[in-house]
Design an enzyme around this catalytic site. Structure first.
Site, PDB file in Angstrom:
ATOM      1  N   GLY A 162      86.176 -11.430 -60.195  1.00  0.00           N
ATOM      2  CA  GLY A 162      84.885 -11.933 -60.355  1.00  0.00           C
ATOM      3  C   GLY A 162      84.251 -11.906 -59.147  1.00  0.00           C
ATOM      4  N   ASP A 166      75.311 -13.845 -67.544  1.00  0.00           N
ATOM      5  CA  ASP A 166      76.541 -14.039 -67.129  1.00  0.00           C
ATOM      6  C   ASP A 166      78.112 -14.118 -68.327  1.00  0.00           C
ATOM      7  OD1 ASP A 166      76.723 -15.476 -64.998  1.00  0.00           O
ATOM      8  OD2 ASP A 166      76.791 -17.361 -65.277  1.00  0.00           O
ATOM      9  N   GLY A 172      73.332 -13.722 -56.065  1.00  0.00           N
ATOM     10  CA  GLY A 172      72.606 -14.229 -56.829  1.00  0.00           C
ATOM     11  C   GLY A 172      72.795 -14.837 -57.890  1.00  0.00           C
ATOM     12  N   HIS A 173      72.819 -15.231 -59.212  1.00  0.00           N
ATOM     13  CA  HIS A 173      72.545 -15.662 -60.141  1.00  0.00           C
ATOM     14  C   HIS A 173      72.383 -15.167 -61.704  1.00  0.00           C
ATOM     15  CE1 HIS A 173      75.328 -18.669 -58.607  1.00  0.00           C
ATOM     16  NE2 HIS A 173      74.422 -19.535 -57.560  1.00  0.00           N
ATOM     17  N   ASP A 174      72.013 -15.566 -62.613  1.00  0.00           N
ATOM     18  CA  ASP A 174      72.478 -14.697 -63.817  1.00  0.00           C
ATOM     19  C   ASP A 174      70.871 -14.773 -63.860  1.00  0.00           C
ATOM     20  OD1 ASP A 174      70.562 -15.604 -66.555  1.00  0.00           O
ATOM     21  OD2 ASP A 174      73.265 -15.095 -67.452  1.00  0.00           O
TER      22      ASP A 174
END
Length: 361
Positions: A87, A160, A129-131
């Site tokens: 990932g 996610d 970035g994130h979810d």
């Protein structure tokens, strides 16, 4: 025997979706080796919150991906694997020397699963970035929450885990099936933006038909309908009401003591007033009182349980949905719950090579 017994998967350790995907594959019986950062690489193999669940079922093998000393052993393991999952941001594995071209040249049948937020290509591919960022780009985040407030973060379930990890698992398993007949592996590009957009396909289809509004809290399944939302109860608890079908709605009205002629189900103009009326009624009793009142009816009214309460609910206990307070593997096969995989163990590279019958060349 579990469905994926005999499959070997190398998991390049990371946060979020790749860790969840590794857990699912291990729960289903695959032998998953989780290559973690060694202490010399700057991290402990068990420093991630949630490891008791998310790391279950596979050995942690500390490695330094930048180390020439560890490289032969890592390559030997991927040579014996059916799949790898990772990932990292695009290009990282290539720079480390473990990209799909390198590994599939050595092992043509290898399935190479990659999960990222933005995907391997596109203008944002290399951005952080994130979810919440990823689902914000798909339109789904905009659709969640109260109409007069900012969109509500749906934990990290949608990007996610739903759009990322489960799409990665699906893609890897599909590619593994193909590799069994063709002898050629695939590169699986699981982007959370793609997966989340797909999860929201129903709502895009309804919008295109003119039956779904972009305004939050104005639609059938977003809390706008008074018969499909949660209500506060007298004791501060909540009930979930999902009386979509007319006969279920009739059961809801009966339980609340509301005259059906005074509460047309699909008169959307009357929804705000009806919602306020239902809210006032539900506020007159405690949560579990309402749950008991509706338990043997078709009203589709159930208690909203806390994370602490959920494992002890009779239905969850009867199905062994939780194991010592943590979710058990899912789905079931032949009606049986898969045994929860063992807690994570720590192995050395040499131990991993021996277990897989590999030699570092």
């Amino acid at each position: 025997m579990k469905p994926l017994n005999g499959l070997r998967i190398v998991e390049f350790d990371g946060l979020g979706p790749v860790t969840f995907a590794g857990m699912v594959l291990a729960d289903l019986g695959a032998e998953v080796l989780r290559l973690t950062r060694s202490a010399s690489a700057g991290a402990s193999p068990f420093d991630e919150v949630g490891g008791a669940l998310l790391h279950r079922g596979r050995a942690a093998v500390p490695v330094d991906l930048k180390s020439d000393a560890d490289r032969p052993a890592i390559l030997a393991l991927t040579d014996r694997a059916d799949a790898v999952i990772e990932g990292f941001r695009p290009g990282v594995m290539e720079r480390l020397g473990y990209g799909p071209e390198t590994l599939q040249t050595r092992n043509p049948a290898l399935v190479y699963g990659r999960v990222t937020g933005w995907g391997q290509t596109g203008p944002l591919a290399n951005q952080v970035g994130h979810d919440l960022n990823y689902i914000g780009l798909t339109g789904l985040l905009h659709a969640m929450g109260e109409p007069d407030r900012p969109p509500a973060p749906p934990l990290n379930l949608v990007g996610d885990y739903g759009g990322g990890a489960m799409m990665l698992v699906t893609g890897v398993l599909a590619a593994l099936l193909e590799a069994k007949t063709t002898g050629r592996g695939r590169i699986v590009d699981a982007a959370m933006t793609d997966g989340t957009a797909l999860l929201g396909g129903l709502f895009q289809a309804l919008r295109a038909q003119g039956v779904w509004s972009d305004r939050r809290g104005a639609n059938l399944l977003d809390g706008g309908a008074p018969f499909y939302r949660c209500y506060a109860c007298r004791d501060g608890g909540f009930v979930a009401v999902a009386a979509l079908e007319p006969r279920f709605y009739a059961a809801l009205l009966n339980g609340l003591g509301v005259d059906p002629s005074d509460a047309p189900q699909y008169d959307t103009a009357a929804w705000p007033a009806l919602q306020a009326r239902f809210a006032a009624l539900f506020a007159t009793r405690d949560r579990d009182d309402w749950a008991g009142r509706f338990a043997q009816t078709e009203a589709c009214v159930t208690p909203v349980l806390s994370l602490t309460e959920a494992p002890d609910h009779p239905h969850n206990r009867a199905r062994a949905t939780f194991d010592q307070g943590l979710p058990a593997p899912a789905p079931r096969f032949d009606g049986a719950v898969l045994e929860a995989a063992a807690k994570p163990s720590l192995a050395s590279l040499n131990e991993a090579l021996t277990a897989w019958g590999a030699e570092a060349g």
